[in-house]
Design a protein around this motif. Structure first.
Motif, PDB file in Angstrom:
ATOM      1  N   GLN A 143     -50.117 -54.780  69.948  1.00  0.00           N
ATOM      2  CA  GLN A 143     -48.778 -54.964  70.509  1.00  0.00           C
ATOM      3  C   GLN A 143     -48.117 -54.208  71.392  1.00  0.00           C
ATOM      4  OE1 GLN A 143     -47.245 -55.631  66.485  1.00  0.00           O
ATOM      5  NE2 GLN A 143     -47.952 -57.680  66.360  1.00  0.00           N
ATOM      6  N   TRP A 144     -48.385 -52.893  71.382  1.00  0.00           N
ATOM      7  CA  TRP A 144     -47.722 -52.163  72.170  1.00  0.00           C
ATOM      8  C   TRP A 144     -48.685 -51.359  73.419  1.00  0.00           C
ATOM      9  CZ3 TRP A 144     -42.843 -51.086  73.308  1.00  0.00           C
ATOM     10  CH2 TRP A 144     -42.326 -49.919  73.505  1.00  0.00           C
ATOM     11  N   LYS A 145     -49.896 -50.656  72.775  1.00  0.00           N
ATOM     12  CA  LYS A 145     -50.538 -49.846  73.875  1.00  0.00           C
ATOM     13  C   LYS A 145     -51.961 -50.468  73.837  1.00  0.00           C
ATOM     14  CE  LYS A 145     -48.042 -45.467  73.454  1.00  0.00           C
ATOM     15  NZ  LYS A 145     -48.190 -44.020  73.514  1.00  0.00           N
ATOM     16  N   ASP A 146     -52.716 -50.317  74.950  1.00  0.00           N
ATOM     17  CA  ASP A 146     -53.930 -50.938  75.102  1.00  0.00           C
ATOM     18  C   ASP A 146     -54.911 -50.064  74.178  1.00  0.00           C
ATOM     19  OD1 ASP A 146     -53.144 -53.045  76.617  1.00  0.00           O
ATOM     20  OD2 ASP A 146     -53.452 -51.766  78.575  1.00  0.00           O
ATOM     21  N   THR A 147     -56.071 -50.411  73.985  1.00  0.00           N
ATOM     22  CA  THR A 147     -57.160 -49.764  73.128  1.00  0.00           C
ATOM     23  C   THR A 147     -57.923 -48.968  74.169  1.00  0.00           C
ATOM     24  OG1 THR A 147     -57.370 -51.646  71.542  1.00  0.00           O
ATOM     25  CG2 THR A 147     -59.311 -49.900  71.933  1.00  0.00           C
TER      26      THR A 147
END
Length: 180
Positions: A143-147
């Motif tokens: 939801q916030w940062k990419d993996t």
């Protein structure tokens, strides 16, 4: 720990009794006990005061099957698993706030496919997989940062498949392969 005749026996908790009841019922369901034997053992389990009495009732039953599902959870703080530990077929990791660090590089992995479900609200997660593992991230919602995940330079597919799913809220998941 050895219990001598003068030492009091550890008291059996309700959880101990519940576990013993489940084991007796499982042995009956698997055909290891007759209905009469099951009734007799259940009576002994429910009347047991100490763990030694429970151990005596369960001694001749087949060993428990290893868990195929487990949950690790914490409201806040760190969740950390590393070194030699047995990884169940399905592992759920739930953390409202905090860091998650799973190191599978030296873990005992008995299944060819391991499902890890992440339920992380706020915080970072780091998963170290065995060198030859195959990583699938298709079921993961961030939801916030990419993996962060990068395939290793040498792609020998000799390890288990690690399928990571679930939700990463306000944090980042980093997946890396262990070095040989």
């Amino acid at each position: 720990m050895t219990i001598s005749a003068g030492d009091p026996q550890p008291i059996a908790s309700q959880a101990d009794r519940d576990s013993a009841v489940q084991r007796v019922q499982a042995a009956f369901a698997d055909g290891h006990l007759t209905p009469e034997e099951m009734d007799e053992r259940l009576d002994l389990v429910l009347a047991a005061r100490g763990r030694g009495e429970l151990d005596t009732v369960l001694a001749t039953l087949p060993a428990e099957a290893p868990a195929t599902q487990a949950t690790i959870g914490a409201a806040s703080g760190r969740i950390k698993r590393g070194g030699v530990w047995r990884v169940p077929r399905h592992l759920t990791v739930a953390s409202a706030m905090g860091r998650v660090n799973l190191d599978l590089s030296r873990a005992i992995i008995e299944d060819p496919v391991i499902d890890i479900e992440l339920q992380v609200g706020t915080g970072r997660a780091k998963i170290t997989v065995p060198a030859g593992a195959i990583v699938e991230l298709d079921g993961l919602v961030t939801q916030w940062k990419d993996t962060r995940y990068r395939l290793p330079r040498r792609t020998e597919r000799t390890g288990p498949t690690i399928r990571i799913s679930g939700v990463m809220g306000f944090g980042r998941l980093t997946v890396r392969h262990a070095r040989r």
